[in-house]
Design a protein around this motif. Structure first.
Motif, PDB file in Angstrom:
ATOM      1  N   PRO A 103       2.823  -2.470 -17.492  1.00 26.56           N
ATOM      2  CA  PRO A 103       3.131  -1.982 -16.140  1.00 26.56           C
ATOM      3  C   PRO A 103       1.899  -1.827 -15.255  1.00 26.56           C
ATOM      4  CG  PRO A 103       4.327  -0.707 -17.767  1.00 26.56           C
ATOM      5  CD  PRO A 103       3.409  -1.599 -18.521  1.00 26.56           C
ATOM      6  N   THR A 104       0.776  -1.505 -15.833  1.00 24.62           N
ATOM      7  CA  THR A 104      -0.404  -1.319 -14.988  1.00 24.62           C
ATOM      8  C   THR A 104      -1.379  -2.477 -15.122  1.00 24.62           C
ATOM      9  OG1 THR A 104      -1.431  -0.042 -16.723  1.00 24.62           O
ATOM     10  CG2 THR A 104      -0.316   1.193 -15.000  1.00 24.62           C
ATOM     11  N   ARG A 138     -16.606  -1.771 -16.036  1.00 23.27           N
ATOM     12  CA  ARG A 138     -16.578  -2.128 -14.614  1.00 23.27           C
ATOM     13  C   ARG A 138     -17.986  -2.029 -14.051  1.00 23.27           C
ATOM     14  NH1 ARG A 138     -12.410   1.673 -14.980  1.00 23.27           N
ATOM     15  NH2 ARG A 138     -10.329   0.768 -14.817  1.00 23.27           N
ATOM     16  N   GLY A 211      -7.375  -5.883  -7.503  1.00 28.75           N
ATOM     17  CA  GLY A 211      -7.241  -4.427  -7.585  1.00 28.75           C
ATOM     18  C   GLY A 211      -5.830  -3.908  -7.421  1.00 28.75           C
ATOM     19  N   PHE A 212      -4.876  -4.400  -8.207  1.00 32.06           N
ATOM     20  CA  PHE A 212      -3.486  -3.928  -8.205  1.00 32.06           C
ATOM     21  C   PHE A 212      -2.746  -4.213  -6.904  1.00 32.06           C
ATOM     22  CE2 PHE A 212      -5.246  -0.267 -11.027  1.00 32.06           C
ATOM     23  CZ  PHE A 212      -5.311  -1.131 -12.102  1.00 32.06           C
ATOM     24  N   LYS A 213      -3.281  -5.114  -6.083  1.00 29.54           N
ATOM     25  CA  LYS A 213      -2.658  -5.315  -4.774  1.00 29.54           C
ATOM     26  C   LYS A 213      -1.538  -6.356  -4.797  1.00 29.54           C
ATOM     27  CE  LYS A 213      -6.501  -5.608  -2.106  1.00 29.54           C
ATOM     28  NZ  LYS A 213      -7.645  -5.031  -2.786  1.00 29.54           N
ATOM     29  N   ARG A 215       1.712  -8.502  -7.422  1.00 26.92           N
ATOM     30  CA  ARG A 215       2.166  -9.034  -8.690  1.00 26.92           C
ATOM     31  C   ARG A 215       2.297 -10.549  -8.587  1.00 26.92           C
ATOM     32  NH1 ARG A 215       1.276  -6.248 -12.891  1.00 26.92           N
ATOM     33  NH2 ARG A 215       2.422  -4.343 -13.165  1.00 26.92           N
ATOM     34  N   TRP A 217       4.495 -12.565  -9.388  1.00 25.66           N
ATOM     35  CA  TRP A 217       5.798 -13.071  -8.931  1.00 25.66           C
ATOM     36  C   TRP A 217       6.057 -12.766  -7.471  1.00 25.66           C
ATOM     37  CZ3 TRP A 217       5.554  -9.138 -12.739  1.00 25.66           C
ATOM     38  CH2 TRP A 217       5.889  -7.851 -12.295  1.00 25.66           C
ATOM     39  N   LYS A 240       0.749 -12.239   0.028  1.00 26.17           N
ATOM     40  CA  LYS A 240       1.954 -11.413  -0.003  1.00 26.17           C
ATOM     41  C   LYS A 240       2.040 -10.752   1.363  1.00 26.17           C
ATOM     42  CE  LYS A 240       3.624  -7.177  -2.105  1.00 26.17           C
ATOM     43  NZ  LYS A 240       3.273  -6.052  -2.980  1.00 26.17           N
TER      44      LYS A 240
ATOM     45  N   VAL B  55       3.666   3.846 -11.162  1.00 25.74           N
ATOM     46  CA  VAL B  55       2.406   3.129 -11.335  1.00 25.74           C
ATOM     47  C   VAL B  55       2.409   1.810 -10.562  1.00 25.74           C
ATOM     48  CG1 VAL B  55       1.858   4.168 -13.552  1.00 25.74           C
ATOM     49  CG2 VAL B  55       3.248   2.093 -13.480  1.00 25.74           C
ATOM     50  N   ALA B  56       3.325   1.684  -9.650  1.00 26.43           N
ATOM     51  CA  ALA B  56       3.373   0.505  -8.777  1.00 26.43           C
ATOM     52  C   ALA B  56       3.468  -0.794  -9.556  1.00 26.43           C
ATOM     53  CB  ALA B  56       2.156   0.487  -7.844  1.00 26.43           C
ATOM     54  N   CYS B  57       4.279  -0.795 -10.600  1.00 31.14           N
ATOM     55  CA  CYS B  57       4.382  -2.026 -11.375  1.00 31.14           C
ATOM     56  C   CYS B  57       5.236  -3.062 -10.669  1.00 31.14           C
ATOM     57  CB  CYS B  57       4.961  -1.738 -12.751  1.00 31.14           C
ATOM     58  SG  CYS B  57       6.696  -1.327 -12.700  1.00 31.14           S
ATOM     59  N   LEU B  59       8.420  -3.513 -10.744  1.00 27.68           N
ATOM     60  CA  LEU B  59       9.609  -4.008 -11.437  1.00 27.68           C
ATOM     61  C   LEU B  59      10.887  -3.615 -10.715  1.00 27.68           C
ATOM     62  CD1 LEU B  59       8.692  -3.453 -15.172  1.00 27.68           C
ATOM     63  CD2 LEU B  59       8.720  -5.568 -13.885  1.00 27.68           C
ATOM     64  N   VAL B  71       6.963  -2.202  -2.689  1.00 25.40           N
ATOM     65  CA  VAL B  71       5.878  -1.412  -3.269  1.00 25.40           C
ATOM     66  C   VAL B  71       4.567  -2.120  -2.979  1.00 25.40           C
ATOM     67  CG1 VAL B  71       5.134  -0.188  -5.335  1.00 25.40           C
ATOM     68  CG2 VAL B  71       7.448  -1.072  -5.215  1.00 25.40           C
ATOM     69  N   GLU B  72       3.551  -1.366  -2.585  1.00 28.47           N
ATOM     70  CA  GLU B  72       2.206  -1.895  -2.433  1.00 28.47           C
ATOM     71  C   GLU B  72       1.302  -1.118  -3.365  1.00 28.47           C
ATOM     72  OE1 GLU B  72       0.428  -4.140  -0.963  1.00 28.47           O
ATOM     73  OE2 GLU B  72       2.063  -5.130   0.124  1.00 28.47           O
ATOM     74  N   GLY B  73       0.822  -1.758  -4.382  1.00 24.67           N
ATOM     75  CA  GLY B  73      -0.049  -1.070  -5.327  1.00 24.67           C
ATOM     76  C   GLY B  73      -1.453  -0.944  -4.796  1.00 24.67           C
ATOM     77  N   ALA B  74      -2.223  -0.037  -5.372  1.00 20.05           N
ATOM     78  CA  ALA B  74      -3.634   0.082  -5.021  1.00 20.05           C
ATOM     79  C   ALA B  74      -4.338   0.818  -6.152  1.00 20.05           C
ATOM     80  CB  ALA B  74      -3.809   0.829  -3.713  1.00 20.05           C
ATOM     81  N   GLU B  75      -5.663   0.836  -6.066  1.00 18.38           N
ATOM     82  CA  GLU B  75      -6.461   1.455  -7.102  1.00 18.38           C
ATOM     83  C   GLU B  75      -7.128   2.678  -6.491  1.00 18.38           C
ATOM     84  OE1 GLU B  75      -9.025  -1.458  -8.772  1.00 18.38           O
ATOM     85  OE2 GLU B  75      -9.998  -0.065 -10.132  1.00 18.38           O
ATOM     86  N   HIS B  79      -9.582   4.693 -10.817  1.00 21.98           N
ATOM     87  CA  HIS B  79      -9.085   3.394 -11.273  1.00 21.98           C
ATOM     88  C   HIS B  79      -7.651   3.462 -11.751  1.00 21.98           C
ATOM     89  CE1 HIS B  79     -13.083   1.951 -10.773  1.00 21.98           C
ATOM     90  NE2 HIS B  79     -13.537   2.887 -11.565  1.00 21.98           N
ATOM     91  N   ARG B  81      -3.710   3.101 -11.221  1.00 20.42           N
ATOM     92  CA  ARG B  81      -2.844   2.278 -10.393  1.00 20.42           C
ATOM     93  C   ARG B  81      -1.784   3.163  -9.773  1.00 20.42           C
ATOM     94  NH1 ARG B  81      -1.162  -3.561 -11.415  1.00 20.42           N
ATOM     95  NH2 ARG B  81       0.436  -3.821  -9.850  1.00 20.42           N
ATOM     96  N   PRO B 104       9.488   1.372 -16.169  1.00 21.14           N
ATOM     97  CA  PRO B 104       8.948   1.620 -17.501  1.00 21.14           C
ATOM     98  C   PRO B 104       8.443   3.047 -17.690  1.00 21.14           C
ATOM     99  CG  PRO B 104       7.386   0.373 -16.198  1.00 21.14           C
ATOM    100  CD  PRO B 104       8.603   0.540 -15.352  1.00 21.14           C
TER     101      PRO B 104
END
Ligand code: SF4
Ligand code: SF4
Ligand code: SF4
Ligand code: SF4
Ligand code: SF4
Ligand code: FES
Lengths: 881, 141
Positions: A103-104, A138, A211-213, A215, A217, A240, B55-57, B59, B71-75, B79, B81, B104
């Protein structure tokens, strides 16, 4: 090479001898699971997933597909129950100590491990899980290593060693404690090409600019071309919600085979930089104020008209861009020539070395120029002359390493500085010639080849013109003298001449150090003589042409800007401006008749013209001459003398700050068009996102200006412009915008006819060393060059790149530094007669004594302001605290 | 044919004549008792550290059939998520509960919020609003 017939999963296939089963299956679209094999890399055999059943010579055994070569009559089964059972337990082992933080994990969705788990329908394993708890590393701005996700497949280690030649990472420790890492866990010090991220099947290596910005898909992928150097790598832009999230590579696309350098992979943050110009700006009371497009176009055309009416179009000028597309540049010069009515159009590369275009074109016609960058990969000998491949053309360096790995190529590097090039070449010759003696060096090779009859001179004489005269001129040349002035022993020179004349392909890369040198013209002529001598003497029966030259270019579209005729000497496609047939063709197509008097050869360049007060209006597209002009501070003076300046760019550069009107243009991700790389390969860009803010594509701005000035340009798309280019410029005659989507276009093969090659005429040159004046109070000579981490405004506004390389530096020889009591990292001042700059000292052995090297690609450190027309004498001193 | 009709009428009449069931619920004065598995508006859950569990996965956004989640993830500095933005369009949500199933980390749960009437022509809940739903529940008393 023998062809082997075999059957994989009931499908009969053929494969060349020596291929492994894995590759053979892949080439025929048969899927074999496997996480450690990668077609680009040497095989390792560590994941044990590619286990297959093999029936060979009537025996049925089990083998690893990636480690077993194909053989005649072999029958392979990929999915027997036994094989699947084995594979499942191999996966159980891999997953037993895996972090499983999908997930992360940014890899989730494109993770090899995840995919295989899913395919094999694995549930919880039988083993007690053991978690690793390695801290995430890092220690640098672009890469992140999470060893808890690593499956020790070894791909990153091979990529770092084989493709990038750096070997920064390797397996550390033994047994259960084995991890990927640097020696002694020191911070990662490498070229940050991101190759490890690209090949890693899991999320162990991560691109920190993502940086998690997003996915995988969620991303839309657009294939386009890198906007930095002239290699022209194909990149895939992931977007995106109309913003660029990351850049990835695709192993199956482009000339780069999925290899990129730091700029291409991580230097994309400038696209969404807050510092981009988002609206047009007009100067009011000394300040640049935001304005609407309508006002900006109106104001610009009004002022242009005024100046044309007052002084005539001849006093206007235009500087085109090495970063904009061919279409932009074509329309730009068309606008200047037909609407403004001036022939003062130029681009920075032509200003730096005005002789280069005609020499390159001549070598294309004579079959000396390489048809594509791919020739590096097929070479048996590589000769880098004055080219710093690692810094200037990093991915071309990877191609060279490939030819060294695959063809066992010889490597010769001639440079003033001891440039870095990592390779495993068996024959690795480095020639550090003395500054200014490069022409002597080339002539020494020629002389040795002639003297020692290394080639068939009779054949060379028959196939060329002017050979006897040229030969007698060379006769006077003394190799001993050359050896003295270059500082390279006769023995080495002989050795190199021998390697150059050996059978097989030889690829010469002629670098910027040669092209932009005061001696550039005669050195390149000498080089062309050398190549022609070897090629003409070559017997076609023993193989194809042997020696070819790649002329290195600075920017992504330097070649294209020149091809498009953004030079005073040529119309698009190298039609000479003084040649009437070419001019008639152009006039007919453009439907205007620019006055005859404007097409005259001018001895001064654009900046000098302005300096003499012969320029009243200047239109600059995507260029920053204030920083890039190589001849020092004159350019500022020149700009002061121009009444009206329009700058069209993506950022408010030093040049834009002096402008009267600034027009916002788009970046590469927001436009359509084509770039031409240094191997004269035309490649197509694709638009990934709509323009940011009010920015517009350059060609559209030019169209708007032209239409407003009474010459409606009615182009609807880049495609229409390209087809007009094709009808006017002979080298681009065969180009088709739609076809470019599938296959790039190489114009060299259209100009050079292999079956009816032009007869080369040897040119007599008088090689001499350049007399370098060393002044007493300015004891050092300034050398400039490319930098891996930066190139102009784009990298300057990419956060990650500025974090990797925050400061420009001055490389000083160790001995000189010791004499001046300068330590590595000290702040020093480098001063010439013109200007001085302060930067960090880097004490090395790379730069020869008596010289100082400063990279010129850190746009915010204007090293060019120090420069004088020839080699610039400078002094270095430590700033008093 | 007639039999089912009579059966239906019997039910109607017993309800009608019974004083307990002859009037409908006095909503809103009277609140319905919802079953525990009632699916109302999805709410974002709060973790032990007081921050969003999510956790911005992505899904939930992927699985949602009416595509109402973005959803817009970021760090963040540690660190971690986290969702920089999380938006749920309540107009489009069909309360299928797929997001809850996909999550999840059990960060989104459909609970009993069902009063979603609004005077606006859109009703997008952002991250804070979705978290507030949970925060309100956690208030003492
Ligand atoms: S590497 Fe793959 S399997 Fe491991 S946590 Fe990341 S996505 Fe999941
Ligand atoms: S970091 Fe990635 S590429 Fe390197 S060994 Fe581990 S899993 Fe393989
Ligand atoms: S080598 Fe040049 S073209 Fe390729 S990624 Fe790097 S900067 Fe871009
Ligand atoms: S309940 Fe269904 S429709 Fe509503 S947000 Fe969740 S997945 Fe989407
Ligand atoms: S599935 Fe759960 S953790 Fe993932 S984005 Fe949705 S709410 Fe957040
Ligand atoms: S792919 Fe063959 S062992 Fe990994």
């Amino acid at each position: 090479m023998n062809i082997i017939h075999l059957v994989i999963d009931d499908k009969p296939i053929v494969a060349p001898e020596g291929t492994n089963i894995f590759q053979a299956a892949r080439d025929n679209d048969i899927y074999v699971p496997g996480l450690c094999y990668h077609p680009k890399l040497s095989q390792f055999g560590g994941c044990r997933l590619c286990f297959v059943e093999v029936t060979e010579r009537k025996r049925t055994v089990h083998r690893f597909a990636c480690a077993h070569p194909v053989s005649e009559g072999m029958v392979v089964k990929v999915n027997t129950p036994k094989v699947v059972r084995y594979r499942k337990s191999a996966m159980e082992y891999l997953l037993a100590h895996h972090e499983l933080s999908c997930p992360t994990c940014d890899k989730s969705g494109e993770c090899g491990l995840q995919n295989v788990t899913y395919e094999l329908n694995l549930g919880p394993g039988r083993f007690k899980t053991v978690r690793m708890h390695h801290p995430v590393i890092r220690d640098n701005p672009v890469l992140e290593l999470n060893r808890n996700r690593c499956i020790l497949c070894g791909r990153c280690v091979s990529a770092c060693k084989e493709i990038e030649g750096v070997s920064a990472i390797d397996f550390q420790n033994r047994g259960f404690k084995t991890v990927i890492g640097t020696a002694f866990d020191r911070p990662l010090e490498c070229s940050f090409c991101g190759g490890c991220v690209a090949v890693c099947p899991t999320g162990a290596w991560q691109d920190r600019t993502l940086g998690f910005k997003g996915r995988p898909w969620e991303f839309e992928s657009t294939t386009t071309i890198c906007p930095y150097c002239s290699v022209g790598c194909t990149i895939v832009v992931n977007t995106k919600t109309e913003s660029v999230r990351r850049i990835v590579s695709n192993d199956c696309l482009g000339i780069n085979e999925g290899n990129l350098c730091i700029k291409g992979r991580f230097g994309h943050e400038f696209i969404h930089s807050p510092e981009r110009i988002k609206t047009p700006l007009i100067r009011k009371n000394g300040e640049l104020c935001p304005a609407s497009w309508k006002d900006a176009i109106e104001h610009t055309t009004k002022r242009f008209r005024q100046i044309i009416a007052e002084h005539g179009g001849k006093l206007a000028g235009g500087i085109g861009s090495e970063r904009c597309t061919n279409e932009d540049n074509y329309l730009f010069q068309k606008f200047c020539r037909s609407v403004l009515g001036t022939n003062h159009v130029d681009n920075m590369s032509n200003i730096k070395s005005p002789y280069l275009n005609s020499l390159i074109y001549k070598s294309v016609v004579n079959g000396i120029a390489s048809a594509s960058l791919k020739e590096i990969e097929n070479a048996n000998t590589l000769f880098f002359l004055g080219a710093d491949m690692t810094e200037a053309h990093p991915v071309a360096g990877s191609m060279a390493r490939k030819s060294i790995r695959m063809n066992n190529a010889n490597l010769i590097i001639a440079n003033v500085r001891n440039v870095l090039f990592n390779s495993m070449a068996r024959n690795d010759i480095r020639l550090n010639y003395a500054l200014g003696s490069q022409a002597m060096l080339i002539n020494a090779f020629i002389k040795i080849i002639i003297d020692e009859n290394l080639v068939d001179l009779k054949k060379a004489e028959a196939a060329t013109n002017n050979f006897p005269e040229w030969r007698s001129s060379v006769d006077k040349f003394s190799v001993r003298e050359a050896s003295q002035s270059t500082g390279i022993s006769e023995e080495t020179m002989r050795n190199v001449s021998m390697i150059l004349t050996k059978p097989g392909n030889c690829c010469i890369v002629c670098g910027k150090d040669i092209e932009e040198d005061p001696l550039g013209e005669i050195t390149i002529k000498a080089l062309m003589n050398l190549c022609s001598l070897i090629n003409a003497a070559h017997d076609e029966k023993t193989g194809p042409r042997k020696v070819s030259v790649l002329f290195s270019r600075t920017h992504n579209n330097s070649q294209g800007a020149n091809d498009m005729g953004v030079v005073p000497g040529f119309f698009p496609g190298y039609l000479d401006i003084t040649d009437t047939t070419g001019r008639e063709k152009v006039e007919k197509l453009w439907g205007v008749k620019p006055g005859n008097d404007i097409f005259q050869k001018e001895s001064l360049n654009l900046i000098d013209l302005a300096l003499n007060g012969k320029l009243k209006a200047l239109y600059v597209m995507g260029e920053n001459p204030i920083v890039n002009y190589p001849n020092g501070k004159d350019v500022r003076e020149a700009f002061k003398k121009i009444d009206f300046i329009v700058v069209q760019d993506t950022f408010l550069t030093e040049t834009a700050q002096l402008a009267d009107v600034v027009l916002p243009a788009v970046t590469y991700s927001e436009r359509e068009g084509t770039f031409t790389n240094m191997g004269m390969t035309v490649q197509r860009l694709n638009k990934a996102i709509p323009p940011v803010g009010d920015a517009r594509p350059d060609w559209q701005i030019v169209c708007d200006l032209a239409t407003k000035m009474g010459q409606p340009y009615s182009y609807a798309s880049a495609k229409e412009i390209l087809s007009e280019i094709g009808s006017i410029a002979p080298p681009y005659a065969g180009v088709n915008y739609d076809r470019l989507k599938r296959k790039e276009f190489q114009w060299v093969s259209f100009v050079y006819d292999k079956n009816r090659p032009a007869k080369y005429t040897f040119e007599i040159i008088q090689p001499a060393t350049f007399n370098i004046i060393r002044k007493k109070d300015f004891p050092f000579i300034l050398l400039t060059g490319a930098s891996l981490n930066h190139q102009g405004a784009f990298s300057r506004h990419s956060k990650s790149l500025t974090l990797v390389a925050p400061a420009c530096f001055a490389e000083i020889n160790r001995k000189d530094a010791r004499e001046m009591h300068i330590q590595d990292g000290d702040m020093v001042t480098v001063e010439s007669v013109r200007d001085k700059i302060k930067l960090k000292a880097k004490v090395t052995d790379k730069t020869p004594e008596g010289t100082v090297f400063i990279p010129e690609d850190y746009e915010w450190v204007p090293v060019n302001l120090l420069r004088d027309r020839a080699y610039t004498p400078v002094k270095i001193y430590r700033e008093a605290e | 044919m007639i039999l089912p009709l009579i059966k239906g009428l019997i039910l109607t009449l017993t309800r009608f004549l019974n004083p307990k069931t002859c009037v409908t619920m006095q909503y809103p004065d009277e609140r319905p008792k919802l079953s525990a598995r009632f699916r109302g508006l999805p709410e974002l859950q709060i973790g032990k550290d007081g921050r969003e569990k999510c956790v911005a996965c992505g899904l939930c956004a992927r699985v949602c059939p009416s595509q109402c989640i973005s959803v817009e993830g970021a760090e963040d500095e540690t660190h971690r998520r986290y969702p920089k933005t999380y938006e749920l369009d309540a107009f489009r949500c069909i309360f299928c509960g797929y997001c809850e199933e996909a999550c999840p980390v059990r960060a989104i749960i459909l609970r009993d919020t069902f009063e979603l009437a609004t005077y606006q022509n859109k009703n997008v809940f952002d991250k804070e609003q979705l978290l507030d739903l949970t925060r309100k529940r956690n208030l003492p008393g």
